[in-house]
Design an enzyme around this catalytic site. Structure first.
Site, PDB file in Angstrom:
ATOM      1  N   LYS A 292       0.846  -1.200   0.000  1.00 25.01           N
ATOM      2  CA  LYS A 292       0.000   0.000   0.000  1.00 25.01           C
ATOM      3  C   LYS A 292       0.879   1.247   0.000  1.00 25.01           C
ATOM      4  O   LYS A 292       1.998   1.204   0.500  1.00 25.01           O
ATOM      5  CB  LYS A 292      -0.861   0.024   1.281  1.00 25.01           C
ATOM      6  N   ARG A 366     -10.432 -11.412   1.877  1.00 25.91           N
ATOM      7  CA  ARG A 366     -11.253 -12.488   1.320  1.00 25.91           C
ATOM      8  C   ARG A 366     -10.515 -13.831   1.365  1.00 25.91           C
ATOM      9  O   ARG A 366     -11.135 -14.888   1.428  1.00 25.91           O
ATOM     10  CB  ARG A 366     -11.675 -12.121  -0.108  1.00 25.91           C
TER      11      ARG A 366
HETATM   12  N1  BES Z   1      -8.284  -3.647   4.349  1.00 29.82           N
HETATM   13  C1  BES Z   1      -8.389  -3.237   2.999  1.00 29.82           C
HETATM   14  C2  BES Z   1      -9.674  -2.464   2.711  1.00 29.82           C
HETATM   15  C3  BES Z   1      -9.717  -1.068   3.264  1.00 29.82           C
HETATM   16  C4  BES Z   1      -8.947  -0.061   2.703  1.00 29.82           C
HETATM   17  C5  BES Z   1     -10.558  -0.768   4.295  1.00 29.82           C
HETATM   18  C6  BES Z   1      -9.025   1.222   3.211  1.00 29.82           C
HETATM   19  C7  BES Z   1     -10.655   0.523   4.781  1.00 29.82           C
HETATM   20  C8  BES Z   1      -9.874   1.514   4.250  1.00 29.82           C
HETATM   21  C9  BES Z   1      -8.389  -4.459   2.085  1.00 29.82           C
HETATM   22  O1  BES Z   1      -7.587  -5.507   2.500  1.00 29.82           O
HETATM   23  C10 BES Z   1      -7.828  -3.998   0.785  1.00 29.82           C
HETATM   24  O2  BES Z   1      -6.707  -3.606   0.755  1.00 29.82           O
HETATM   25  N2  BES Z   1      -8.647  -4.040  -0.255  1.00 29.82           N
HETATM   26  C11 BES Z   1      -8.242  -3.588  -1.536  1.00 29.82           C
HETATM   27  C12 BES Z   1      -8.804  -4.538  -2.555  1.00 29.82           C
HETATM   28  C13 BES Z   1      -8.244  -4.334  -3.933  1.00 29.82           C
HETATM   29  C14 BES Z   1      -6.804  -4.739  -3.966  1.00 29.82           C
HETATM   30  C15 BES Z   1      -9.051  -5.163  -4.897  1.00 29.82           C
HETATM   31  C16 BES Z   1      -8.775  -2.175  -1.741  1.00 29.82           C
HETATM   32  O3  BES Z   1      -9.877  -1.882  -1.285  1.00 29.82           O
HETATM   33  O4  BES Z   1      -8.072  -1.371  -2.308  1.00 29.82           O
HETATM   34 MN    MN Z   2      -5.560  -5.302   1.898  1.00 33.75          MN
END
Ligand code: BES
Ligand code: MN
Ligand code: ZN
Length: 522
Positions: A292, A366
């Protein structure tokens, strides 16, 4: 925080032994008070020195427009003659909707904190005593005085330790007694709810180095102090034996060993099928090799708020003892990049036997949930609900107000929706059309873990759906609702404990009613 509920007339409160008295004024007060004022005026000639009653103070405030009849307008009166409380705070409910009650109490709590910071005992007079109002009041007060201290012991905490809720006496008639006992029931539920929320907030707020998978396991074991709760914490060896290849792949980049937490609350007969709750327990989400960006990455300590909500619900269940069976499952691990970490393109085999191509290691939630969902089937649940901070896309879709709700069967969706509305913990249903799963196709595995960017929350739900078979399943995406991300209120919200607990209590009551009249099937 100690809450108590008492039934009494408003004007009996002048002698209440308390630091501050908060009276929630609604529009029905106005007419009543006008009448009171007239009778008082005619008798005033004979007894000119009688101090005004609380109702008369309110009537005066409303008349002189010092207290305007608009939601959340407040007035504070100091050392009112004849009133023992040091401060009398009036807050107007406006039209008296549930949300108005919350706004009015929040406004009054703001006034209280600013002007009487040493208040220990607050008394609150609710002009109307529906169970829902009581619970909203308790939830709002508990929220407004909550302060996280575990890693900040120097934090200035509220001195407020006792809250007495007063409702009008309901009389000795059969109906009055019935209303009174249902208010007491609601009060007990409200008390359990705020305790569960506080527990969820505590674990949600802890930084990742103070809320490791191991520590989450210990928190769960701590709940076995309630006699109806049993907990089993599985480590890497046991999880490998279960062949949870997808879950294990996420944990591979971390030095912290994973935990799979299995909690059971047994409140009903063994034969009664349980509700299974599955909480995402990523104690820190760096994104893994699909790292990230740095901005606000600290907030990924909240990526276990689904797990924290399951812990919170169990705390509430332990306190309340409803007649229902509930299973809580928490896959817990960190998502980290290192030499051992899973790589984009890697294919893993889930517990269900389905292979998964990991196209983005940041779509890890997931991957841990799917194995927990497969495991859940062994409990033959009547319903299974997973709770996860799953997608940033859910925040784009619904913001921070409503959680995303997905469900295969309409009744479960409706039950969860209505539980959320009642508890000011709302959600909104999103679709699960099969076409949304198109993008998950992979040339190298049974499924990919991500599709393209469009409808990201839905494709995540479609991925999970592959693992629930015919179970009565719902998924709550709490990415937007589980915590507040900036400002003085930055921190966990304790949601969706209110929604889940209320749903479970409904289920327990429905089962009870069905048992009482076995002829009629609910
Ligand atoms: N934990 C995150 C989702 C999230 C991000 C929750 C910011 C709250 C605030 C999750 O694991 C994630 O990173 N999801 C990705 C999915 C994508 C790679 C398809 C996302 O939401 O960017
Ligand atoms: Mn994630
Ligand atoms: Zn995540």
């Amino acid at each position: 925080m100690n809450f108590e509920l008492k039934f009494t007339a408003l004007d009996a409160l002048h002698s209440a032994n308390t630091d501050a008295l908060l009276v929630l004024v609604d529009s029905t007060h106005q007419a009543q008070l006008d009448k009171l004022k007239k009778t008082k005026a005619s008798s005033a000639k004979s007894k000119p020195s009688t101090p005004l009653s609380i109702s008369e103070w309110i009537a005066n405030s409303l008349h002189s427009e010092q207290l305007q009849s608009k939601t959340a307008r407040t007035q504070i009166l100091w050392n009112v003659p004849g009133v023992s409380a040091q401060a009398l705070i009036l807050a107007h409910l406006g039209d008296g909707h549930e949300k108005d009650l919350k706004s009015a109490i929040n406004a009054a709590m703001g006034v209280l904190k600013a002007s009487l910071p040493k208040c220990v005992h607050l008394s609150v007079y609710l002009c109307d005593v529906t169970g829902q109002r009581l619970q909203t009041a308790m939830q709002t007060i508990a929220d407004s005085v909550y302060i996280y201290t575990t890693t900040k012991p120097s934090a200035k905490v509220s001195t407020l330790s006792k809250v007495s809720l007063f409702a009008p006496a309901l009389g000795r008639s059969a109906q009055g007694q019935k209303d009174q006992s249902s208010a007491l029931e609601a009060f007990k539920e409200g008390h359990a709810r705020v305790q569960g929320m506080a527990f969820a907030k505590e674990w949600g707020n802890r930084p990742a180095n103070h809320a490791t998978p191991t520590l989450l396991g210990k928190a769960a074991l701590g709940l076995t102090k309630y006699s109806k709760i049993k907990v089993q914490v599985l480590g890497p060896k046991e999880v490998a034996k279960l062949q949870m290849g997808s879950f294990i792949s996420v944990a591979k980049g971390s030095l912290e060993p994973l935990r799979f937490i299995v909690m059971q609350y047994n409140g009903a007969a063994k034969s009664s099928a349980p509700v299974v709750l599955v909480g995402k327990g990523i104690t820190f989400d760096t994104g893994g090799i699909s790292l990230k960006p740095g901005a606000a990455m600290d907030e990924m300590k909240f990526d276990m708020c689904g797990a924290a909500s399951v812990l919170g619900v169990f705390k509430s269940l332990g306190e309340l003892s409803p007649k229902i069976n509930v299973v809580g499952l928490i896959p817990a691990c960190e998502n980290m990049p290192d030499g051992g970490a899973v790589k984009p393109g890697d294919v893993v085999t889930s517990m269900s036997g389905q292979t998964i191509e990991n196209l983005n290691t940041d779509a890890e939630g997931r991957l841990i949930l799917c194995d927990a969902l497969t495991y859940a089937a062994r409990f033959k649940p009547r319903a299974i609900i997973d709770i996860a901070t799953l997608t940033g896309a859910c925040i784009i879709a619904l913001g921070h107000l409503r959680s995303g709700l997905f469900a295969v069967q309409d009744p479960l969706a409706q039950q969860l929706m209505s539980a959320g509305e009642r508890t000011l913990d709302p959600c909104w249903r999103l679709p699960l059309d099969e076409e949304y799963a198109e993008g998950l196709k992979s040339n190298f595995a049974d499924t990919a873990n991500v599709a393209d960017r469009s409808a990201g929350s839905i494709t995540a739900a479609k991925f999970l759906q592959r693992f629930v078979g015919k179970m009565n399943w719902a998924h709550l995406d709490i990415a937007g609702s589980a915590w507040k991300s900036s400002g003085p209120a930055k921190g966990s919200t304790g949601r969706p404990v209110p929604l889940l607990l209320s749903y479970l209590i409904d289920q327990a009551q429905a089962a009870d009613a069905a048992q009482a009249s076995p002829g009629q099937k609910a």
